[in-house]
Design a protein around this motif. Structure first.
Motif, mmCIF file in Angstrom:
data_model
loop_
_atom_site.group_PDB
_atom_site.id
_atom_site.type_symbol
_atom_site.label_atom_id
_atom_site.label_comp_id
_atom_site.label_asym_id
_atom_site.label_seq_id
_atom_site.Cartn_x
_atom_site.Cartn_y
_atom_site.Cartn_z
ATOM 1 N N ASP A 171 0.810 -1.221 0.000
ATOM 2 C CA ASP A 171 0.000 0.000 0.000
ATOM 3 C C ASP A 171 0.839 1.265 0.000
ATOM 4 N N ARG A 172 2.064 1.182 0.493
ATOM 5 C CA ARG A 172 2.900 2.381 0.468
ATOM 6 C C ARG A 172 3.703 2.483 -0.838
ATOM 7 N N GLY A 173 3.368 1.617 -1.797
ATOM 8 C CA GLY A 173 3.964 1.715 -3.116
ATOM 9 C C GLY A 173 5.231 0.927 -3.320
ATOM 10 N N SER A 174 5.431 -0.152 -2.543
ATOM 11 C CA SER A 174 6.660 -0.947 -2.654
ATOM 12 C C SER A 174 6.329 -2.427 -2.844
ATOM 13 N N THR A 181 10.464 -9.085 1.225
ATOM 14 C CA THR A 181 10.202 -9.257 2.654
ATOM 15 C C THR A 181 9.638 -10.641 2.919
ATOM 16 N N LEU A 182 8.702 -11.071 2.087
ATOM 17 C CA LEU A 182 8.127 -12.407 2.242
ATOM 18 C C LEU A 182 9.216 -13.479 2.114
ATOM 19 N N ALA A 183 10.114 -13.322 1.159
ATOM 20 C CA ALA A 183 11.173 -14.320 0.961
ATOM 21 C C ALA A 183 12.066 -14.428 2.194
ATOM 22 N N VAL A 319 23.233 8.393 5.057
ATOM 23 C CA VAL A 319 21.809 8.647 4.868
ATOM 24 C C VAL A 319 21.107 7.400 4.353
ATOM 25 N N SER A 320 19.861 7.280 4.728
ATOM 26 C CA SER A 320 19.006 6.207 4.229
ATOM 27 C C SER A 320 17.631 6.814 3.981
ATOM 28 N N GLY A 321 16.678 5.983 3.641
ATOM 29 C CA GLY A 321 15.338 6.514 3.408
ATOM 30 C C GLY A 321 15.303 7.432 2.202
ATOM 31 N N LEU A 322 15.673 6.886 1.038
ATOM 32 C CA LEU A 322 15.716 7.699 -0.175
ATOM 33 C C LEU A 322 14.358 7.833 -0.854
ATOM 34 N N SER A 323 13.339 7.183 -0.304
ATOM 35 C CA SER A 323 12.028 7.205 -0.966
ATOM 36 C C SER A 323 11.401 8.600 -0.956
ATOM 37 N N LYS A 324 11.531 9.332 0.157
ATOM 38 C CA LYS A 324 10.913 10.661 0.220
ATOM 39 C C LYS A 324 11.579 11.652 -0.727
#
Length: 435
Positions: A171-174, A181-183, A319-324
Motif C-alpha cells: 500500500d505504500r507503493g513498494s 520481505t516475504l522471501a 543517509v538512508s530513506g531515499l524514498s521521500k
C-alpha cells in the motif's frame, strides 16, 4: 470445609479466616471437587481435588489452578473441568499444569526479536552471506515494519499477521519490497520450524503479493535532462547523491554509503573512487575513475566534522530513506511538465534504473564495448564469469575513465552545456541506436 454456590458475588463476599484458622476451603456446590482456598492474609486461590492415578492407585490429588482475581471464576471452573477430565483418563493434572507453565515461560523467551537475533547470528552470519543480503535480513527482521512483532511470542504470529504486513508494504507503493520481505521472512520462519521452536511457519502457502517482473526501465535521452533538473532542485545531500548515481552508474548503497577515505587524488589529474570489497555486491574491490563533473559534486558536499561518511546528517551513519527525496523529484518533474503544458506523466522509474540507464546508453549511444561497460559497473558476467574470470583480472582503468568521461559529456550535451565538437565519444558499435 463449607460448601457454597460459588459465584462472582459470593467469592467477593468471602472474608479471610483468623490467623489461628490459617485457611479455609470453600467447595463449589455445582462442581464438587472444585473450590476456593482462602488464607488468613487475604489470598484466594482456586483448587481442584480429583482422584488421580498414582503408583497403581486412585488417590485424591490437590491441584492449585491459580489465584483470584488474576484467574476468574469462569476460567478457573474450566481449568478444573480439564483437570478432572485428565484425571479420569489416568493422567496427572499436575503434570499438565507444569507443561502449560513451561510452555508459557518458553513463549515469553521465544519472542520474535530474540529469535531474529539468534537467526542472524546462527544462520545468516555463519553462512557467510554477502553484506547486502545480511543488510536485507536485518532490515526485514529488525526494521520498523515488524516493530509490533518484536515482543510477541513467535508462536502467536499467524498467517493473518504476515498478510497484514505485506499489504502495508504494498500500500505504500513498494510491491517488489513486499515480495522480498516475504522471501526473507519465509527463510526465517522455516529456520524456526527446523529448530522445533514452532510447529508450522505462518508464511506457508502465502503467495507473493506482487508479480516480480524483470525491470527494463531505461531513461530516454529526453528524460535525462528532466531528471537532472529535478536533482538540481533537490537541496541538501540527496541532489548530489542522485547525480553521482547517474554519473557513475554505481549501486545505490555504494554511493549513499561512500566514505571520504575511499576517494583518491581529488585534486590530481586522475582522481578515483576505490570501493572496498566489503561494500560491493560481489565482494571485490572496485575502482571507479572520477570524471571532473563527479569531482565537482564531491567537493561541493559539506563535510561533517569527524565523520567518515560523505552523505550523512548525523555523522554517525550514512543517509538512508531515499524514498521521500525520490518522491520530491517525481513531484518536481510532474509540476514542471504541467507548467509546460505536457499532460503525460513521466513513466515510473526507480533509482536503480539510473544504473541500467548508464549501461544501456553507454552501449547504444556511445558504442562502448560490453566488457568495458561491465568493468565500469563492476559486473561479474560475460567475459569475466566462470573460469575465464579467474584469469581475467584486468582493471581497464584507462578504458573505464574514457567511458565515464564520454558518458558525463553525453549528459552535458543533453543539458546543453557542451557543443557537439567538445564531446568525447567512442566509435559507435555496429547496430547502435540513439534517441
Amino acid at each position: 470445609m463449607p460448601r457454597v454456590k460459588l459465584t462472582d458475588a459470593a467469592v467477593q463476599r468471602i472474608k479471610p479466616p483468623t490467623r489461628e484458622a490459617r485457611q479455609v476451603d470453600y467447595w463449589d456446590q455445582h462442581l464438587g471437587s472444585f473450590g476456593l482456598r482462602v488464607s488468613y492474609n487475604g489470598t484466594k486461590a482456586w483448587v481442584v481435588q480429583p482422584r488421580a492415578l498414582s503408583k497403581g492407585k486412585w488417590t485424591p490429588t490437590r491441584v492449585t489452578l491459580g489465584r483470584y482475581p488474576a484467574l476468574s471464576l469462569a476460567d478457573a471452573r474450566q481449568k478444573a473441568k480439564d483437570a478432572l477430565r485428565l484425571a479420569s483418563e489416568g493422567k496427572n493434572p499436575r503434570d499438565a499444569l507444569k507443561a502449560d507453565k513451561a510452555r508459557l515461560e518458553d513463549e515469553s523467551r521465544n519472542t520474535f526479536d530474540v529469535l531474529a537475533d539468534d537467526f542472524l547470528a546462527k544462520y545468516v552470519k555463519r553462512k557467510g552471506l554477502e553484506a547486502k543480503t545480511l543488510r536485507e535480513y536485518e532490515r526485514t527482521l529488525k526494521g520498523a515494519d515488524v516493530a509490533a512483532w518484536r515482543d510477541k511470542p513467535i508462536s502467536s504470529i499467524g498467517k493473518r499477521d504476515v498478510h497484514d504486513l505485506l499489504d502495508t508494504i504494498v500500500d505504500r507503493g513498494s510491491p517488489i519490497a513486499a515480495n522480498r520481505t516475504l522471501a526473507y521472512l519465509r527463510r526465517f520462519f522455516n529456520w524456526c520450524v527446523e529448530r522445533d521452536v514452532i510447529s508450522a511457519a505462518p508464511t506457508d502457502r502465502v503467495k507473493q503479493p506482487s508479480k516480480d517482473n524483470r525491470r527494463e526501465r531505461v531513461l530516454s535521452n529526453a528524460e535525462i535532462p528532466e531528471v537532472w533538473a529535478a536533482f538540481e532542485a533537490e537541496t541538501g545531500l540527496f541532489g548530489p547523491l542522485f547525480k553521482l548515481l547517474l554519473l557513475t552508474g554505481q549501486r545505490r548503497d555504494e554511493v549513499s554509503g561512500a566514505r571520504w577515505d575511499e576517494f583518491r587524488s581529488l585534486e590530481g589529474d586522475n582522481p578515483v573512487w576505490e570501493i572496498p570489497g566489503e561494500r560491493t555486491k560481489n565482494d571485490l574491490r572496485h575502482i571507479v575513475p572520477l570524471v571532473p563533473q563527479a569531482v565537482e559534486i564531491l567537493k561541493a558536499v559539506t563535510r561533517v566534522e569527524d565523520s567518515p561518511f560523505v552523505f550523512t546528517t548525523t555523522g554517525e551513519t550514512y543517509v538512508s530513506g531515499l524514498s521521500k527525496p525520490k518522491e520530491r523529484v517525481d513531484t518536481f518533474i510532474a509540476e514542471r511538465r504541467t507548467k509546460a503544458g505536457i499532460s503525460e506523466a513521466i513513466p515510473h522509474w526507480t533509482l536503480h534504473d539510473l544504473r541500467r540507464t548508464v549501461s544501456t546508453r553507454m552501449h547504444e549511444d556511445l558504442g562502448i564495448q560490453p566488457h568495458i561497460v561491465e568493468a565500469v559497473l563492476n559486473h561479474i558476467s560475460g567475459h569475466k564469469a566462470g573460469v575465464a574470470g579467474n584469469y581475467n583480472r584486468a582493471l581497464y582503468l584507462t578504458e573505464k575513465r574514457r567511458a565515464l568521461e564520454a558518458w558525463a559529456n553525453h549528459i552535458d550535451k543533453l543539458l546543453g552545456r557542451l557543443p557537439q565538437t567538445n564531446i568525447v565519444e567512442l566509435r559507435p558499435a555496429v547496430g547502435a541506436t540513439s534517441e
